[in-house]
Design a protein around this motif. Structure first.
Motif, PDB file in Angstrom:
ATOM      1  N   HIS A   1     -47.907 -10.917 -25.744  1.00  0.00           N
ATOM      2  CA  HIS A   1     -49.090 -11.214 -24.934  1.00  0.00           C
ATOM      3  C   HIS A   1     -50.367 -11.386 -25.753  1.00  0.00           C
ATOM      4  O   HIS A   1     -51.466 -11.286 -25.205  1.00  0.00           O
ATOM      5  CB  HIS A   1     -49.276 -10.132 -23.869  1.00  0.00           C
TER       6      HIS A   1
ATOM      7  N   ASP B   1     -53.553 -11.975 -22.661  1.00  0.00           N
ATOM      8  CA  ASP B   1     -53.368 -13.119 -21.776  1.00  0.00           C
ATOM      9  C   ASP B   1     -53.408 -12.728 -20.300  1.00  0.00           C
ATOM     10  O   ASP B   1     -53.200 -13.556 -19.426  1.00  0.00           O
ATOM     11  CB  ASP B   1     -52.061 -13.833 -22.095  1.00  0.00           C
ATOM     12  N   GLY B   2     -53.651 -11.458 -20.009  1.00  0.00           N
ATOM     13  CA  GLY B   2     -53.719 -10.988 -18.624  1.00  0.00           C
ATOM     14  C   GLY B   2     -52.412 -10.444 -18.099  1.00  0.00           C
ATOM     15  O   GLY B   2     -52.362  -9.874 -17.019  1.00  0.00           O
TER      16      GLY B   2
ATOM     17  N   TRP C   1     -49.331  -7.904 -17.658  1.00  0.00           N
ATOM     18  CA  TRP C   1     -49.400  -6.448 -17.612  1.00  0.00           C
ATOM     19  C   TRP C   1     -48.030  -5.845 -17.361  1.00  0.00           C
ATOM     20  O   TRP C   1     -47.094  -6.523 -16.927  1.00  0.00           O
ATOM     21  CB  TRP C   1     -50.405  -5.980 -16.567  1.00  0.00           C
TER      22      TRP C   1
ATOM     23  N   LYS D   1     -59.198  -7.717 -16.790  1.00  0.00           N
ATOM     24  CA  LYS D   1     -58.333  -8.536 -17.640  1.00  0.00           C
ATOM     25  C   LYS D   1     -56.978  -8.828 -16.996  1.00  0.00           C
ATOM     26  O   LYS D   1     -56.292  -9.761 -17.388  1.00  0.00           O
ATOM     27  CB  LYS D   1     -58.098  -7.845 -18.990  1.00  0.00           C
ATOM     28  N   VAL D   2     -56.582  -8.018 -16.018  1.00  0.00           N
ATOM     29  CA  VAL D   2     -55.278  -8.183 -15.382  1.00  0.00           C
ATOM     30  C   VAL D   2     -55.264  -9.461 -14.547  1.00  0.00           C
ATOM     31  O   VAL D   2     -56.151  -9.686 -13.724  1.00  0.00           O
ATOM     32  CB  VAL D   2     -54.946  -6.973 -14.475  1.00  0.00           C
ATOM     33  N   LYS D   3     -54.241 -10.278 -14.772  1.00  0.00           N
ATOM     34  CA  LYS D   3     -54.063 -11.487 -13.977  1.00  0.00           C
ATOM     35  C   LYS D   3     -52.869 -11.279 -13.058  1.00  0.00           C
ATOM     36  O   LYS D   3     -51.792 -10.902 -13.516  1.00  0.00           O
ATOM     37  CB  LYS D   3     -53.835 -12.698 -14.873  1.00  0.00           C
ATOM     38  N   THR D   4     -53.082 -11.514 -11.793  1.00  0.00           N
ATOM     39  CA  THR D   4     -52.002 -11.399 -10.826  1.00  0.00           C
ATOM     40  C   THR D   4     -51.661 -12.785 -10.300  1.00  0.00           C
ATOM     41  O   THR D   4     -52.497 -13.682 -10.284  1.00  0.00           O
ATOM     42  CB  THR D   4     -52.389 -10.483  -9.654  1.00  0.00           C
ATOM     43  N   GLY D   5     -50.439 -12.938  -9.879  1.00  0.00           N
ATOM     44  CA  GLY D   5     -49.977 -14.214  -9.344  1.00  0.00           C
ATOM     45  C   GLY D   5     -49.539 -14.079  -7.897  1.00  0.00           C
ATOM     46  O   GLY D   5     -49.737 -13.028  -7.274  1.00  0.00           O
TER      47      GLY D   5
ATOM     48  N   TRP E   1     -49.586 -10.741  -5.116  1.00  0.00           N
ATOM     49  CA  TRP E   1     -50.388 -10.817  -3.897  1.00  0.00           C
ATOM     50  C   TRP E   1     -49.515 -10.746  -2.651  1.00  0.00           C
ATOM     51  O   TRP E   1     -49.864 -10.097  -1.675  1.00  0.00           O
ATOM     52  CB  TRP E   1     -51.257 -12.071  -3.893  1.00  0.00           C
TER      53      TRP E   1
END
Length: 113
Positions: free
Chosen positions: A32, A55-56, A58, A91-95, A99
């Motif tokens: 990452h 890159d977000g 986790w 910084k956390v990216k969720t997809g 969701w």
């Protein structure tokens, strides 16, 4: 004397566990583009090491004790935060998967099973 042997065995086992976790943290960081972490107490189960990649991406790992978690993050060389808030949490990216899971649990969507 028997107590000393038991203590030495437990210390060696904890050291091996910390080394294994440190390798996993290192692999995550490499995949990452770097990583930061936070250690959270989860009761008798031990401590959770929450990892956030540059890159977000986790993930998390569970250590049997806070001491093992601290040793693992120290060996891995990542930055460790006291809290999971502010810039670190941002910084956390969720997809879509995350969701839908979060909404599903709360709003009658897909079951958490």
């Amino acid at each position: 004397m028997a107590d000393t042997q038991v203590d030495e065995k437990q210390a060696a086992k904890a050291e091996r566990h910390a080394a294994r976790l440190a390798r996993q943290i290192g692999s995550f960081a490499k995949e990452h583009g770097g990583a930061e972490g936070q250690i959270a107490y989860i009761g008798q189960k031990g401590a959770r090491i929450v990892l956030v990649g540059e890159d977000g991406g986790w993930g998390d790992l569970v250590a049997p004790t806070r001491a093992v978690a601290l040793s693992a993050v120290e060996k891995s060389g990542i930055t460790v935060h006291e809290d999971f808030d502010g810039e670190f949490a941002a910084k956390v990216k969720t997809g879509p998967y995350e969701w839908s899971r979060m909404a599903g649990i709360q709003l009658g969507g897909p079951k958490n099973s």
